[in-house]
Design a protein around this motif. Sequence first.
Motif, short mmCIF file in Angstrom:
data_model
loop_
_atom_site.label_atom_id
_atom_site.label_comp_id
_atom_site.label_asym_id
_atom_site.label_seq_id
_atom_site.Cartn_x
_atom_site.Cartn_y
_atom_site.Cartn_z
N THR A 40 0.95 -1.34 -0.04
CA THR A 40 -0.08 -0.21 0.04
C THR A 40 0.86 1.21 0.03
OG1 THR A 40 -0.15 0.16 2.47
CG2 THR A 40 -1.95 -1.10 1.46
N THR A 41 0.17 2.36 -0.58
CA THR A 41 1.06 3.58 -0.66
C THR A 41 -0.14 4.73 -0.19
OG1 THR A 41 2.23 2.67 -2.41
CG2 THR A 41 2.35 5.12 -2.03
N LYS A 42 0.30 5.49 0.55
CA LYS A 42 -0.73 6.77 1.01
C LYS A 42 -0.28 8.05 -0.01
CE LYS A 42 -2.38 5.84 5.48
NZ LYS A 42 -2.36 6.38 6.75
N VAL A 43 -0.88 8.42 -0.60
CA VAL A 43 -0.68 9.76 -1.53
C VAL A 43 -1.83 11.05 -1.18
CG1 VAL A 43 0.08 8.57 -3.50
CG2 VAL A 43 -2.39 9.06 -3.44
N HIS A 44 -1.38 11.99 -1.19
CA HIS A 44 -2.23 13.21 -0.81
C HIS A 44 -2.71 13.89 -1.96
CE1 HIS A 44 -1.41 13.26 3.58
NE2 HIS A 44 -0.24 13.24 3.09
N TRP A 82 -0.99 14.89 -6.50
CA TRP A 82 -1.66 14.37 -7.34
C TRP A 82 -3.14 15.19 -7.22
CZ3 TRP A 82 -1.02 9.36 -9.42
CH2 TRP A 82 -0.03 8.75 -8.99
N GLN A 83 -4.13 14.93 -8.05
CA GLN A 83 -5.15 15.51 -8.18
C GLN A 83 -6.26 14.70 -8.26
OE1 GLN A 83 -5.06 18.79 -11.19
NE2 GLN A 83 -7.03 19.62 -10.51
N ARG A 122 1.41 18.84 -11.17
CA ARG A 122 2.40 19.62 -10.83
C ARG A 122 2.21 19.72 -9.28
NH1 ARG A 122 1.00 24.49 -9.15
NH2 ARG A 122 -0.82 25.31 -9.88
N PRO A 123 3.44 20.03 -8.52
CA PRO A 123 3.22 20.16 -6.85
C PRO A 123 2.38 21.08 -6.79
CG PRO A 123 5.30 19.79 -7.58
CD PRO A 123 4.83 20.06 -8.95
N VAL A 124 1.11 20.94 -5.88
CA VAL A 124 0.44 21.91 -5.48
C VAL A 124 0.82 22.50 -4.08
CG1 VAL A 124 -2.13 22.27 -4.79
CG2 VAL A 124 -1.79 20.83 -6.51
N SER A 125 1.47 21.48 -3.26
CA SER A 125 1.85 21.89 -1.98
C SER A 125 3.12 21.03 -1.84
CB SER A 125 0.98 21.77 -0.83
OG SER A 125 0.65 20.57 -0.65
#
Length: 87
Positions: free
Chosen positions: A44-48, A76-77, A68-71
């Motif tokens: 498993t991998t956690k992504v924001h 990810w979007q 692109r990096p949002v923060s």
Amino acid sequence: MSKSESVKRTVNGRVVSTAMDKTITVVVERLVPHPLYGKYIRRTTKVHAHDEENVCQKGDWVSVVECRPVSKQKTWQLVDVLERPAQ
């Protein structure tokens, strides 16, 4: 495909947290073979992910795409809510 076009990864996962504003935490599961024994192991991998309208709820099955990096941690979007849990 030209050099200017980039291939963005799309993954599906389960929302495990909506505590932050406009951000969801998604758990992505993948199956990988054990290097020696060959049995498939669940990793498993956690992504924001960025959720602009705060439409996701805990337990939703969602699709997210690289961006692109949002923060600092959000790269990810949210694309779509595929399935909502039974109420």
